[in-house]
Design an enzyme around this catalytic site. Structure first.
Site, PDB file in Angstrom:
ATOM      1  N   ASN A  19       0.106  -4.476   1.149  1.00  0.00           N
ATOM      2  CA  ASN A  19      -0.793  -3.520   1.784  1.00  0.00           C
ATOM      3  C   ASN A  19      -1.629  -2.759   0.755  1.00  0.00           C
ATOM      4  O   ASN A  19      -2.822  -2.528   0.960  1.00  0.00           O
ATOM      5  CB  ASN A  19      -0.010  -2.551   2.672  1.00  0.00           C
ATOM      6  CG  ASN A  19       0.257  -3.171   4.044  1.00  0.00           C
ATOM      7  OD1 ASN A  19      -0.157  -4.294   4.309  1.00  0.00           O
ATOM      8  ND2 ASN A  19       0.931  -2.446   4.905  1.00  0.00           N
ATOM      9  N   GLY A  23     -17.161  -0.993   4.580  1.00  0.00           N
ATOM     10  CA  GLY A  23     -17.316  -0.126   5.750  1.00  0.00           C
ATOM     11  C   GLY A  23     -17.136   1.316   5.340  1.00  0.00           C
ATOM     12  O   GLY A  23     -17.542   1.723   4.236  1.00  0.00           O
ATOM     13  N   CYS A  32      -1.209   1.711   8.933  1.00  0.00           N
ATOM     14  CA  CYS A  32      -0.439   1.214   7.778  1.00  0.00           C
ATOM     15  C   CYS A  32      -1.070   1.514   6.419  1.00  0.00           C
ATOM     16  O   CYS A  32      -0.434   2.139   5.577  1.00  0.00           O
ATOM     17  CB  CYS A  32      -0.240  -0.295   7.906  1.00  0.00           C
ATOM     18  SG  CYS A  32       0.871  -0.715   9.242  1.00  0.00           S
ATOM     19  N   LYS A  78      -1.175   5.178   5.032  1.00  0.00           N
ATOM     20  CA  LYS A  78       0.201   5.668   4.855  1.00  0.00           C
ATOM     21  C   LYS A  78       0.917   4.909   3.728  1.00  0.00           C
ATOM     22  O   LYS A  78       1.551   5.511   2.871  1.00  0.00           O
ATOM     23  CB  LYS A  78       0.913   5.476   6.191  1.00  0.00           C
ATOM     24  CG  LYS A  78       2.386   5.712   6.214  1.00  0.00           C
ATOM     25  CD  LYS A  78       2.877   5.532   7.642  1.00  0.00           C
ATOM     26  CE  LYS A  78       4.192   4.879   7.843  1.00  0.00           C
ATOM     27  NZ  LYS A  78       4.959   4.288   6.859  1.00  0.00           N
ATOM     28  N   LYS A 119     -10.024  -0.460  14.672  1.00  0.00           N
ATOM     29  CA  LYS A 119     -10.446  -1.851  14.493  1.00  0.00           C
ATOM     30  C   LYS A 119     -10.516  -2.480  15.876  1.00  0.00           C
ATOM     31  O   LYS A 119     -10.030  -1.880  16.847  1.00  0.00           O
ATOM     32  CB  LYS A 119      -9.470  -2.608  13.580  1.00  0.00           C
ATOM     33  CG  LYS A 119      -8.062  -2.723  14.156  1.00  0.00           C
ATOM     34  CD  LYS A 119      -7.114  -3.407  13.217  1.00  0.00           C
ATOM     35  CE  LYS A 119      -7.078  -4.887  13.455  1.00  0.00           C
ATOM     36  NZ  LYS A 119      -6.018  -5.565  12.713  1.00  0.00           N
TER      37      LYS A 119
HETATM   38  C1  UDX Z   1      -2.491  -4.016   8.070  1.00  0.00           C
HETATM   39  C2  UDX Z   1      -2.095  -5.288   7.323  1.00  0.00           C
HETATM   40  O1  UDX Z   1      -3.169  -6.240   7.393  1.00  0.00           O
HETATM   41  C3  UDX Z   1      -0.811  -5.863   7.900  1.00  0.00           C
HETATM   42  O2  UDX Z   1      -0.408  -7.005   7.159  1.00  0.00           O
HETATM   43  C4  UDX Z   1       0.259  -4.789   7.829  1.00  0.00           C
HETATM   44  O3  UDX Z   1       1.486  -5.249   8.340  1.00  0.00           O
HETATM   45  C5  UDX Z   1      -0.188  -3.546   8.571  1.00  0.00           C
HETATM   46  O4  UDX Z   1      -1.432  -3.082   8.027  1.00  0.00           O
HETATM   47  P1  UDX Z   1      -3.731  -3.460  10.370  1.00  0.00           P
HETATM   48  O5  UDX Z   1      -3.694  -2.028   9.944  1.00  0.00           O
HETATM   49  O6  UDX Z   1      -3.339  -3.811  11.757  1.00  0.00           O
HETATM   50  O7  UDX Z   1      -2.810  -4.362   9.423  1.00  0.00           O
HETATM   51  O8  UDX Z   1      -5.256  -3.967  10.215  1.00  0.00           O
HETATM   52  P2  UDX Z   1      -6.193  -4.723   9.193  1.00  0.00           P
HETATM   53  O9  UDX Z   1      -6.941  -5.727   9.957  1.00  0.00           O
HETATM   54  O10 UDX Z   1      -5.481  -5.202   7.987  1.00  0.00           O
HETATM   55  O11 UDX Z   1      -7.223  -3.558   8.796  1.00  0.00           O
HETATM   56  C6  UDX Z   1      -6.827  -2.364   8.164  1.00  0.00           C
HETATM   57  C7  UDX Z   1      -8.043  -1.506   7.857  1.00  0.00           C
HETATM   58  O12 UDX Z   1      -8.836  -2.077   6.839  1.00  0.00           O
HETATM   59  C8  UDX Z   1      -8.990  -1.298   9.054  1.00  0.00           C
HETATM   60  O13 UDX Z   1      -9.467   0.021   9.017  1.00  0.00           O
HETATM   61  C9  UDX Z   1     -10.111  -2.290   8.793  1.00  0.00           C
HETATM   62  O14 UDX Z   1     -11.326  -1.930   9.394  1.00  0.00           O
HETATM   63  C10 UDX Z   1     -10.191  -2.202   7.290  1.00  0.00           C
HETATM   64  N1  UDX Z   1     -10.755  -3.403   6.668  1.00  0.00           N
HETATM   65  C11 UDX Z   1     -10.104  -4.578   6.744  1.00  0.00           C
HETATM   66  C12 UDX Z   1     -11.966  -3.320   6.004  1.00  0.00           C
HETATM   67  O15 UDX Z   1     -12.589  -2.245   5.926  1.00  0.00           O
HETATM   68  N2  UDX Z   1     -12.465  -4.430   5.398  1.00  0.00           N
HETATM   69  C13 UDX Z   1     -11.821  -5.626   5.426  1.00  0.00           C
HETATM   70  O16 UDX Z   1     -12.342  -6.591   4.836  1.00  0.00           O
HETATM   71  C14 UDX Z   1     -10.611  -5.705   6.129  1.00  0.00           C
END
Ligand code: UDX
Length: 429
Positions: A206, A251, A258, A261, A318
């Site tokens: 993470n 972004g 996750c 934190k 998201k």
């Molecule tokens: C994340 C991890 O991907 C996952 O493996 C873990 O168990 C929990 O945390 P999640 O929080 O559900 O999952 O979403 P994720 O799709 O990874 O996006 C997290 C954040 O990063 C979002 O705010 C998303 O908008 C942002 N993000 C993601 C970006 O700004 N750019 C990216 O290229 C990818």
């Protein structure tokens, strides 16, 4: 194999429903009677694609049940998964209170050779803590393992059935064999490591992804000054096989339950063992500052938000979730209200909850209604339906020459301008 899952939050419900689907008798256990009553009635406290159907399927097959009774869930269980929350404590490290309470409560009901699996995100060393708590209350032979969870909101069911890898953090051959058997219908690689490595790997994954997003956001800032386009930069670096072009989109910073934190917790953990001055706190700081900086920048670019009519497209952090935790909307909308702006919004899955979070918000039935007479549109979440907006219809709904602030870079500037809107993206110089 009979399984108990303690903690029916997001990870717990998904884990319980998926294990029931692949054939196990599963009890989902929680101390929150109201939550369990809702789950028994097939009502989920959050939206997650496919999950409700999976829970109902579990009820129909009689393999999935929910209870508040530790005895009922733990006594028959060969494997007990702890999936309780680990919120951040005051000093930033993971607060293990719920993990410890679960350990204490399950101990009296353990059967011989039961395996207690910690799935919650916890720092290395937690297994020993849990072991001591259980030993104080149980004379049974038992084992502790770490099987961290990597699922993403919005694709949690598929991620659980087909993960990239199943990490089994255990040393004893008996435990490894049992846990490999438990996951035999689940896809992905099996990676067997120590519990400490498994838990360290969860934080590392993470934190790495979070720093990757932070890094590309920093590069986007530079592109905005020098005429480069971040999408083209990503295209070029993505051809380098060591780097790749996925999971790079810039972004307003990472959000959700996750990353913010876990980065804070890993940084605090590093500090607690005398390794605090490195990269980790900086990732957190840059992400925290980003939102505020970008909002102020947008405000300058559109000539101020004061008393303007602003439409917000996307409230969830998201797509494919209704989760608002650390969502850009939580920072932007109160800021707009402070400026005396009139704010309307549309999100495919955040409806009434939006009004609780943002009193005074006007909810549209769709993007076009939310955008009616707007002077500024802020597109915050890359929901699939926002990728195929009819820009002419949007341009016709707004005031003439309204701004589209596209924080997810879904559109090309020229195409938006052709529809009579002005365009601001991220990292496009
Ligand atoms: C994340 C991890 O991907 C996952 O493996 C873990 O168990 C929990 O945390 P999640 O929080 O559900 O999952 O979403 P994720 O799709 O990874 O996006 C997290 C954040 O990063 C979002 O705010 C998303 O908008 C942002 N993000 C993601 C970006 O700004 N750019 C990216 O290229 C990818």
């Amino acid at each position: 194999m009979k399984v108990a899952v303690i903690g029916t939050g997001f990870v717990g419900v998904v884990t319980a429903a998926v294990l029931a689907k692949v054939g196990y008798q599963v009890w989902g256990l929680d101390v929150d009677a109201e939550k369990i009553a809702q789950l028994k009635a097939g009502r989920l406290p959050f939206f997650e694609p496919q999950l409700k159907a999976l829970v109902i399927e579990g009820f129909t097959s009689k393999r999935l049940r929910f209870t508040i009774e530790y005895d009922q869930a733990i006594s028959p269980a060969e494997v007990i998964m702890i999936t309780v929350g680990t919120p951040s404590a005051k000093n930033g490290t993971a607060d293990l209170t719920y993990v410890m309470e679960a350990a204490e409560a399950l101990a009296p009901y353990l059967q011989d050779k039961a395996i207690v699996v910690i799935k919650s995100t916890v720092p290395p060393g937690t297994n020993q803590l849990v072991r001591e708590i259980i030993e104080a209350k149980s004379k049974r032979e038992f084992f502790i393992a770490a099987v961290p969870e990597f699922l993403k909101e919005g694709s949690a069911v598929n991620d659980s059935l087909n993960p990239d890898r199943v990490v089994i953090g255990a040393e004893e051959a008996y435990v490894v064999k049992k846990l490999i058997a438990l996951h035999r219908q689940i896809g992905g690689e099996r990676v067997v490591v120590s519990a400490e490595s498994a838990q360290m790997a969860k934080y590392t994954a993470n934190a790495y992804l979070a720093q990757r997003i932070t890094f590309i956001n920093q590069i986007a800032n530079l592109c905005e000054r020098n005429g480069a386009k971040i999408s083209e930069v990503i295209k070029v670096i993505g051809e380098d096989k060591r780097i790749g072009s996925h999971y790079w989109y810039p972004g307003l910073g990472y959000g959700g339950s996750c990353f913010p934190k876990d980065v804070k917790e890993l940084a605090a953990y590093a500090k607690s063992i005398g390794e605090g001055q490195g990269l980790l706190p900086k990732i957190d700081q840059l992400n925290e500052e980003r939102m505020d900086k970008k909002i102020k920048e947008f405000e300058r670019q559109v000539g101020g938000f004061k008393h303007k009519k602003v439409a917000v497209l996307g409230l969830a952090f998201k797509p494919n979730t209704n989760d608002l935790r650390s969502a850009p909307s939580l920072a932007l909308i109160p800021y707009l209200f402070d400026r005396g702006a009139s704010v309307s919004a549309y999100d495919p899955k955040v409806k009434e909850a939006a009004l609780r979070h943002f009193p005074g918000l006007i909810l549209g039935q769709d993007a076009y209604q939310a955008a009616a007479q707007a002077e500024v549109i802020c597109l915050l979440t890359e929901w699939p339906e926002f990728k195929t907006l009819n820009l002419n219809q949007l341009g016709a709904a707004t005031r003439p020459q309204a701004w589209l602030i596209d924080t997810r870079n879904l559109y090309q500037k020229a195409v938006v301008e052709a529809a009579g809107l002005q365009y601001i993206g991220i990292g496009n110089g």
